[in-house]
Design an enzyme around this catalytic site. Structure first.
Site, PDB file in Angstrom:
ATOM      1  N   ASP A  83       1.563  -0.515  -9.856  1.00 37.65           N
ATOM      2  CA  ASP A  83       1.808   0.229  -8.623  1.00 37.65           C
ATOM      3  C   ASP A  83       3.145  -0.173  -8.018  1.00 37.65           C
ATOM      4  O   ASP A  83       3.418  -1.362  -7.843  1.00 37.65           O
ATOM      5  CB  ASP A  83       0.669  -0.021  -7.618  1.00 37.65           C
ATOM      6  CG  ASP A  83       0.664   1.023  -6.512  1.00 37.65           C
ATOM      7  OD1 ASP A  83       1.164   2.149  -6.741  1.00 37.65           O
ATOM      8  OD2 ASP A  83       0.153   0.721  -5.417  1.00 37.65           O
ATOM      9  N   HIS A 101       7.867   4.153   3.931  1.00 38.50           N
ATOM     10  CA  HIS A 101       6.620   3.371   3.947  1.00 38.50           C
ATOM     11  C   HIS A 101       6.931   1.884   4.074  1.00 38.50           C
ATOM     12  O   HIS A 101       6.356   1.187   4.915  1.00 38.50           O
ATOM     13  CB  HIS A 101       5.829   3.648   2.665  1.00 38.50           C
ATOM     14  CG  HIS A 101       4.604   2.789   2.493  1.00 38.50           C
ATOM     15  ND1 HIS A 101       3.500   2.889   3.312  1.00 38.50           N
ATOM     16  CD2 HIS A 101       4.331   1.807   1.597  1.00 38.50           C
ATOM     17  CE1 HIS A 101       2.589   2.003   2.911  1.00 38.50           C
ATOM     18  NE2 HIS A 101       3.065   1.331   1.879  1.00 38.50           N
ATOM     19  N   GLU A 153      -4.125   5.450   0.240  1.00 39.88           N
ATOM     20  CA  GLU A 153      -2.678   5.570   0.085  1.00 39.88           C
ATOM     21  C   GLU A 153      -2.420   6.810  -0.759  1.00 39.88           C
ATOM     22  O   GLU A 153      -2.888   6.898  -1.902  1.00 39.88           O
ATOM     23  CB  GLU A 153      -2.078   4.333  -0.607  1.00 39.88           C
ATOM     24  CG  GLU A 153      -2.079   3.089   0.279  1.00 39.88           C
ATOM     25  CD  GLU A 153      -1.315   1.912  -0.315  1.00 39.88           C
ATOM     26  OE1 GLU A 153      -1.162   1.854  -1.556  1.00 39.88           O
ATOM     27  OE2 GLU A 153      -0.882   1.048   0.471  1.00 39.88           O
ATOM     28  N   GLU A 173      -0.404   8.761  -3.150  1.00 44.63           N
ATOM     29  CA  GLU A 173       0.640   8.433  -4.121  1.00 44.63           C
ATOM     30  C   GLU A 173       0.676   9.502  -5.219  1.00 44.63           C
ATOM     31  O   GLU A 173      -0.235  10.319  -5.343  1.00 44.63           O
ATOM     32  CB  GLU A 173       0.352   7.070  -4.792  1.00 44.63           C
ATOM     33  CG  GLU A 173       0.184   5.933  -3.788  1.00 44.63           C
ATOM     34  CD  GLU A 173       0.300   4.555  -4.406  1.00 44.63           C
ATOM     35  OE1 GLU A 173       0.790   4.449  -5.561  1.00 44.63           O
ATOM     36  OE2 GLU A 173      -0.091   3.587  -3.724  1.00 44.63           O
ATOM     37  N   ASP A 214      -4.628   5.328  -3.892  1.00 43.86           N
ATOM     38  CA  ASP A 214      -4.705   3.876  -4.118  1.00 43.86           C
ATOM     39  C   ASP A 214      -5.463   3.259  -2.938  1.00 43.86           C
ATOM     40  O   ASP A 214      -4.867   2.752  -1.990  1.00 43.86           O
ATOM     41  CB  ASP A 214      -3.276   3.318  -4.237  1.00 43.86           C
ATOM     42  CG  ASP A 214      -3.267   1.815  -4.434  1.00 43.86           C
ATOM     43  OD1 ASP A 214      -4.268   1.269  -4.936  1.00 43.86           O
ATOM     44  OD2 ASP A 214      -2.252   1.181  -4.075  1.00 43.86           O
ATOM     45  N   ARG A 233      -7.219  -3.313   3.865  1.00 41.84           N
ATOM     46  CA  ARG A 233      -6.087  -3.920   4.577  1.00 41.84           C
ATOM     47  C   ARG A 233      -6.383  -5.327   5.081  1.00 41.84           C
ATOM     48  O   ARG A 233      -5.481  -6.164   5.129  1.00 41.84           O
ATOM     49  CB  ARG A 233      -5.675  -3.039   5.755  1.00 41.84           C
ATOM     50  CG  ARG A 233      -5.228  -1.643   5.370  1.00 41.84           C
ATOM     51  CD  ARG A 233      -3.997  -1.675   4.487  1.00 41.84           C
ATOM     52  NE  ARG A 233      -3.512  -0.326   4.220  1.00 41.84           N
ATOM     53  CZ  ARG A 233      -2.644  -0.039   3.266  1.00 41.84           C
ATOM     54  NH1 ARG A 233      -2.162  -1.003   2.484  1.00 41.84           N
ATOM     55  NH2 ARG A 233      -2.250   1.196   3.081  1.00 41.84           N
ATOM     56  N   GLN A 235      -6.288  -7.596   2.119  1.00 42.17           N
ATOM     57  CA  GLN A 235      -4.889  -7.674   1.688  1.00 42.17           C
ATOM     58  C   GLN A 235      -4.085  -8.635   2.557  1.00 42.17           C
ATOM     59  O   GLN A 235      -3.313  -9.458   2.047  1.00 42.17           O
ATOM     60  CB  GLN A 235      -4.273  -6.265   1.757  1.00 42.17           C
ATOM     61  CG  GLN A 235      -2.844  -6.168   1.240  1.00 42.17           C
ATOM     62  CD  GLN A 235      -2.301  -4.730   1.293  1.00 42.17           C
ATOM     63  OE1 GLN A 235      -3.006  -3.796   1.670  1.00 42.17           O
ATOM     64  NE2 GLN A 235      -1.039  -4.571   0.927  1.00 42.17           N
ATOM     65  N   LYS A 238      -6.874  -4.192  -3.766  1.00 42.02           N
ATOM     66  CA  LYS A 238      -6.493  -2.938  -4.423  1.00 42.02           C
ATOM     67  C   LYS A 238      -7.261  -2.700  -5.719  1.00 42.02           C
ATOM     68  O   LYS A 238      -7.015  -1.702  -6.378  1.00 42.02           O
ATOM     69  CB  LYS A 238      -4.998  -2.984  -4.772  1.00 42.02           C
ATOM     70  CG  LYS A 238      -4.075  -3.286  -3.612  1.00 42.02           C
ATOM     71  CD  LYS A 238      -3.716  -2.027  -2.871  1.00 42.02           C
ATOM     72  CE  LYS A 238      -2.584  -2.295  -1.888  1.00 42.02           C
ATOM     73  NZ  LYS A 238      -2.079  -1.049  -1.315  1.00 42.02           N
ATOM     74  N   THR A 287      -9.092   3.019  -7.911  1.00 44.87           N
ATOM     75  CA  THR A 287      -7.898   3.846  -7.744  1.00 44.87           C
ATOM     76  C   THR A 287      -8.259   5.211  -8.303  1.00 44.87           C
ATOM     77  O   THR A 287      -8.641   5.319  -9.468  1.00 44.87           O
ATOM     78  CB  THR A 287      -6.699   3.248  -8.525  1.00 44.87           C
ATOM     79  OG1 THR A 287      -6.507   1.892  -8.116  1.00 44.87           O
ATOM     80  CG2 THR A 287      -5.440   4.048  -8.277  1.00 44.87           C
ATOM     81  N   GLU A 334      -0.203   3.195   8.601  1.00 47.03           N
ATOM     82  CA  GLU A 334       0.975   3.729   9.296  1.00 47.03           C
ATOM     83  C   GLU A 334       0.594   4.760  10.358  1.00 47.03           C
ATOM     84  O   GLU A 334       1.130   4.753  11.455  1.00 47.03           O
ATOM     85  CB  GLU A 334       1.916   4.399   8.295  1.00 47.03           C
ATOM     86  CG  GLU A 334       2.672   3.462   7.394  1.00 47.03           C
ATOM     87  CD  GLU A 334       3.407   4.245   6.315  1.00 47.03           C
ATOM     88  OE1 GLU A 334       4.516   4.728   6.571  1.00 47.03           O
ATOM     89  OE2 GLU A 334       2.862   4.405   5.208  1.00 47.03           O
TER      90      GLU A 334
END
Ligand code: MN
Length: 436
Positions: A136, A143, A209, A211, A243, A247, A250, A263, A267, A374
């Site tokens: 990834d 971002h 996420e 992607e 993905d 958080r 993480q 993560k 996925t 975000e």
């Protein structure tokens, strides 16, 4: 323009004008018929799947580069991917010609049509390739700047390496799943802001996420890096990717080696791989790169893609999905060709069917932020939903949908969608670990 991208081409099948899958698309995937287990390679056309397993079995798929079509009677696309661009384009050309309205061969062969054209509602989709490795990247500067601003402040938002190399990490291939696979909220270690020691429990800050996933076609041998121009011919095609990211897990675990368990619990990818040939009309200049990249990453050709991408959420109380992100693949700072070239520059071998993600495709505007971290600015600005609910992060039962398409010359080239629903954390597991 490749002849299969001719906007005037029409299929004998009825395809609505806003379909993601006109005759100019022809993405590859793997499906099974409802009543059997056999995984078959197919091509999507409108609301149908063209069964390449059956078609090649009847001897209708052969040529200089694809041989007798044996590669289409496999449960995954890896062997076809390994044949290279000339084979991919040869197959695409044969399939395009078979589906044209002005070609009677398949159009007027009722028995054959019934054998090889299946309504999409009668099939189940599977992972298109055996994915040996998954990587990834972090290729949107928007971002990286937003996330960096949240964690280090606006003056140190981008790390010193960011504008010099495509940052990435090696991910987990075993948990890549096809659209429609639901995932349990992960368990893990987190630490509360005012706590001295971590606690174990279900993730509380679960995110998506948005992607783009990139499937490697031919790849490279160990010890033999690829050039940018070879990278351009090595990519088989693109899918949409979610993905999923924990958080809070993480934030506690990522120092100093980057994301790990936050993560690796799943996925999700869309099932149809749209070929780079079908995506040619959408090639545009990517974001301006300053400072100039080192010579091995320098690319004089356009490497951006003008593809609209969006994410929608549907809670259990909502009757329909609600769009929360609208962005575009052209906002990526590092192109997919630079990502691939950088990945292999040490001599690391990339193999047919390997997958990499571009990283969260956020753009410059607020609506183009492509994850909840975000969008809600770490939960400080919750999102209001039309149901009267609000969300900082995803709750159990929430469904996340990603869609994407390009528009050119009067037709759409789309990816369909990638869907996944968050199931509750496995309760027995939670109890077992909390009361040993
Ligand atoms: Mn990611």
């Amino acid at each position: 323009m490749h002849p299969t991208n001719d906007p005037s081409l029409r299929s004998f099948l009825e395809i609505s004008s806003n379909s993601d899958f006109p005759i100019q698309n022809l993405p590859f995937g793997v499906f099974s018929k409802t009543a059997e287990d056999l995984h078959r390679i197919g091509v999507r056309i409108g609301d149908y799947v063209l069964d390449l397993h059956a078609l090649s079995g009847e001897g209708w798929l052969s040529g200089e580069h694809i041989g007798n079509g044996d590669v289409f009677r496999r449960p995954v696309l890896n062997d076809f991917m390994a044949l290279g661009k000339q084979a991919w384009e040869e197959a695409r050309t044969i399939i395009s010609e078979l589906l044209r309205e002005d070609n009677a061969k398949l159009r007027d062969d009722k028995a054959m049509r019934e054998e090889v054209l299946l309504p999409i509602a009668d099939v189940q989709m599977h992972l298109p390739a055996s994915i040996g490795d998954y990587t990834d990247f972090y290729a949107s500067k928007y971002h990286a700047t937003n996330v960096g601003t949240m964690f280090r402040g606006p003056d140190n938002a981008l790390q010193p390496n960011y504008l010099h190399l495509p940052v990435g990490y090696h991910g987990r291939a075993s948990s890549v799943v096809v659209s429609g696979t639901d995932l349990h909220r992960p368990m893990g270690q987190t630490i509360a802001p005012d706590a001295d020691s971590p606690a174990f429990g279900p993730c509380k800050l679960l995110d998506y996420e948005l992607e783009v996933g990139v499937f490697v076609g031919t790849g490279n041998e160990l010890g033999s890096p690829m050039t940018i121009s070879r990278a351009r011919d090595s990519i088989f095609g693109l899918v949409l990717m979610n993905d999923w990211s924990a958080r809070d897990i993480q934030k506690w675990e990522y120092v100093p080696l980057g994301p790990f368990l936050s993560k690796n619990f799943g996925t999700s990818i869309s099932p149809w791989i749209v070929s780079m040939t079908a995506l040619e009309p959408f090639l545009v200049d990517g974001e301006a790169q300053d400072p100039e990249p080192l010579p091995y990453l320098k690319d004089n050709q356009p490497g951006g893609f003008n593809l609209h991408l969006e994410a929608l959420v549907q809670t259990e109380r909502m009757a329909s999905p609600y769009r929360i992100t609208q962005t575009n693949m052209k906002y990526l700072y590092w192109t997919i060709y630079q990502q691939l070239t950088h990945h292999a520059v040490t001599g690391c071998n990339l193999r047919p069917g390997d997958l990499f993600g571009t990283g969260t495709v956020s753009g410059p505007s607020k609506e183009s932020r492509a994850c909840l971290l975000e969008l809600t600015w770490r939960g400080q600005e919750p999102l209001d939903l039309p149901s009267g609910e609000s969300r900082k992060f995803l709750l159990d039962g929430d469904r996340l949908i990603i869609k994407g398409w390009g528009q050119a010359n009067g037709y759409n080239i789309g990816f369909g969608e990638v869907i996944g629903t968050i199931l509750p954390a496995v309760e027995s597991q939670a109890k077992a670990f909390q009361h040993p």
